[in-house]
Design a protein around this motif. Structure first.
Motif, PDB file in Angstrom:
ATOM      1  N   ALA A  35      12.532  -1.847   5.532  1.00  0.00           N
ATOM      2  CA  ALA A  35      11.338  -2.144   4.735  1.00  0.00           C
ATOM      3  C   ALA A  35      11.757  -2.829   3.448  1.00  0.00           C
ATOM      4  CB  ALA A  35      10.566  -0.863   4.429  1.00  0.00           C
ATOM      5  N   SER A  36      10.908  -3.700   2.953  1.00  0.00           N
ATOM      6  CA  SER A  36      11.177  -4.392   1.691  1.00  0.00           C
ATOM      7  C   SER A  36      10.856  -3.509   0.496  1.00  0.00           C
ATOM      8  CB  SER A  36      10.352  -5.685   1.620  1.00  0.00           C
ATOM      9  OG  SER A  36      10.612  -6.511   2.739  1.00  0.00           O
ATOM     10  N   GLY A  37       9.986  -2.551   0.693  1.00  0.00           N
ATOM     11  CA  GLY A  37       9.615  -1.608  -0.345  1.00  0.00           C
ATOM     12  C   GLY A  37       8.858  -0.455   0.288  1.00  0.00           C
ATOM     13  N   CYS A  38       8.837   0.684  -0.387  1.00  0.00           N
ATOM     14  CA  CYS A  38       8.122   1.827   0.181  1.00  0.00           C
ATOM     15  C   CYS A  38       7.675   2.775  -0.923  1.00  0.00           C
ATOM     16  CB  CYS A  38       8.983   2.568   1.206  1.00  0.00           C
ATOM     17  SG  CYS A  38      10.625   3.016   0.636  1.00  0.00           S
TER      18      CYS A  38
ATOM     19  N   LEU B   4       5.972   7.993  -5.635  1.00  0.00           N
ATOM     20  CA  LEU B   4       7.412   7.787  -5.781  1.00  0.00           C
ATOM     21  C   LEU B   4       7.734   6.432  -5.166  1.00  0.00           C
ATOM     22  CD1 LEU B   4      10.236   8.857  -6.541  1.00  0.00           C
ATOM     23  CD2 LEU B   4      10.347   9.900  -4.273  1.00  0.00           C
ATOM     24  N   LEU B   5       8.166   5.482  -6.002  1.00  0.00           N
ATOM     25  CA  LEU B   5       8.403   4.118  -5.558  1.00  0.00           C
ATOM     26  C   LEU B   5       9.869   3.901  -5.223  1.00  0.00           C
ATOM     27  CD1 LEU B   5       6.404   2.165  -8.299  1.00  0.00           C
ATOM     28  CD2 LEU B   5       5.514   3.330  -6.276  1.00  0.00           C
TER      29      LEU B   5
ATOM     30  N   ILE C 203       3.329   7.924   3.432  1.00  0.00           N
ATOM     31  CA  ILE C 203       4.381   6.961   3.130  1.00  0.00           C
ATOM     32  C   ILE C 203       3.848   5.571   3.446  1.00  0.00           C
ATOM     33  CG2 ILE C 203       6.594   6.020   3.935  1.00  0.00           C
ATOM     34  CD1 ILE C 203       7.664   8.811   4.123  1.00  0.00           C
ATOM     35  N   SER C 204       3.981   4.654   2.496  1.00  0.00           N
ATOM     36  CA  SER C 204       3.656   3.252   2.709  1.00  0.00           C
ATOM     37  C   SER C 204       4.949   2.476   2.885  1.00  0.00           C
ATOM     38  CB  SER C 204       2.902   2.665   1.510  1.00  0.00           C
ATOM     39  OG  SER C 204       1.690   3.327   1.282  1.00  0.00           O
ATOM     40  N   LEU C 205       5.035   1.696   3.946  1.00  0.00           N
ATOM     41  CA  LEU C 205       6.171   0.825   4.185  1.00  0.00           C
ATOM     42  C   LEU C 205       5.687  -0.612   4.106  1.00  0.00           C
ATOM     43  CD1 LEU C 205       7.713   2.705   7.244  1.00  0.00           C
ATOM     44  CD2 LEU C 205       8.544   2.774   4.892  1.00  0.00           C
ATOM     45  N   LEU C 206       6.297  -1.405   3.227  1.00  0.00           N
ATOM     46  CA  LEU C 206       5.883  -2.782   3.002  1.00  0.00           C
ATOM     47  C   LEU C 206       6.982  -3.742   3.448  1.00  0.00           C
ATOM     48  CD1 LEU C 206       4.737  -0.864   0.535  1.00  0.00           C
ATOM     49  CD2 LEU C 206       3.912  -3.031  -0.346  1.00  0.00           C
TER      50      LEU C 206
END
Length: 215
Positions: A20-23, A38-39, A117-120
């Protein structure tokens, strides 16, 4: 185990298996409001803009995800249940940061989401494929077992979405004037939110408030 440590471990596990590029890890209040973010590998500017301007048009906010009946919700599924105007606005926000796809993974306890959880992903990684979504579904079961018993037993504060926004910005070290400017409201409104926050959380100052909510 504290929420921050728990969230970090969950993010590390997910991103070791699914690039992932960010989460983001977050808890979900009883009103289905996400908080205690929590980034990881994400610009704080993007998150602050999300909170102040784009949260309400996010097709993957917990309330929308729950309506899909799924615990792993890709962006395209969330957008299919939202109006085109909101989708275009949110897609423009994502594109301004080079994000091409997002997947939300929720943990439930007795039918209520308690964490997510967000996965970008950016252009370098591309959209999540069917096999990766299957892997995320398998991980979701372990995620739920890890976080649901801990977070569901934590007393849930009855804060409004705006109060959570103010608290998150306090956590980031913003002054009252900066928070007012960020949220597009007057300084007296922010002071009123702080008074309400101190009362609801049973604290007397900003430091105690942030420590109680996020540590």
């Amino acid at each position: 185990m504290q929420s921050t440590e728990l969230g970090q471990r969950c993010l590390n596990t997910f991103t070791q298996l699914i690039p992932a590029s960010g989460c983001v890890f977050y808890r979900i209040a009883a009103q289905l409001e996400p908080h205690d973010f929590l980034l990881q590998k994400m610009h704080s500017d993007m998150h602050e803009r999300y909170l102040s301007q784009y949260r309400r048009v996010d097709p993957l906010q917990p309330r929308n995800c729950q309506l899909t009946g799924h615990s792993v919700v890709p962006l395209r599924l969330g957008m299919s249940a939202q109006d085109d105007l909101s989708n275009r606005r949110y897609d423009g926000f994502l594109q301004s940061y080079g994000v091409v796809d997002v997947v939300e993974v929720l943990a439930f306890e007795q039918g209520r989401p308690v964490a997510g959880i967000s996965l970008l992903r950016g252009c370098d990684l591309g959209v999540f494929g069917p096999h990766e979504l299957e892997q995320l579904q398998a991980l979701q079961g372990m995620f739920e077992l890890a976080v649901a018993p801990r977070l569901s037993s934590t007393p849930t504060l009855q804060l409004t979405s705006r109060e959570w926004q103010v608290a998150e910005l306090l956590r980031a070290g913003r002054s009252n004037k900066e928070i007012a400017r960020q949220l597009g409201v007057g300084l007296p409104t922010i002071k009123t939110h702080l008074i309400n926050l101190f009362r609801k959380v049973a604290v007397s100052n900003r430091t105690e408030l942030v420590a109680t909510l996020f540590l």
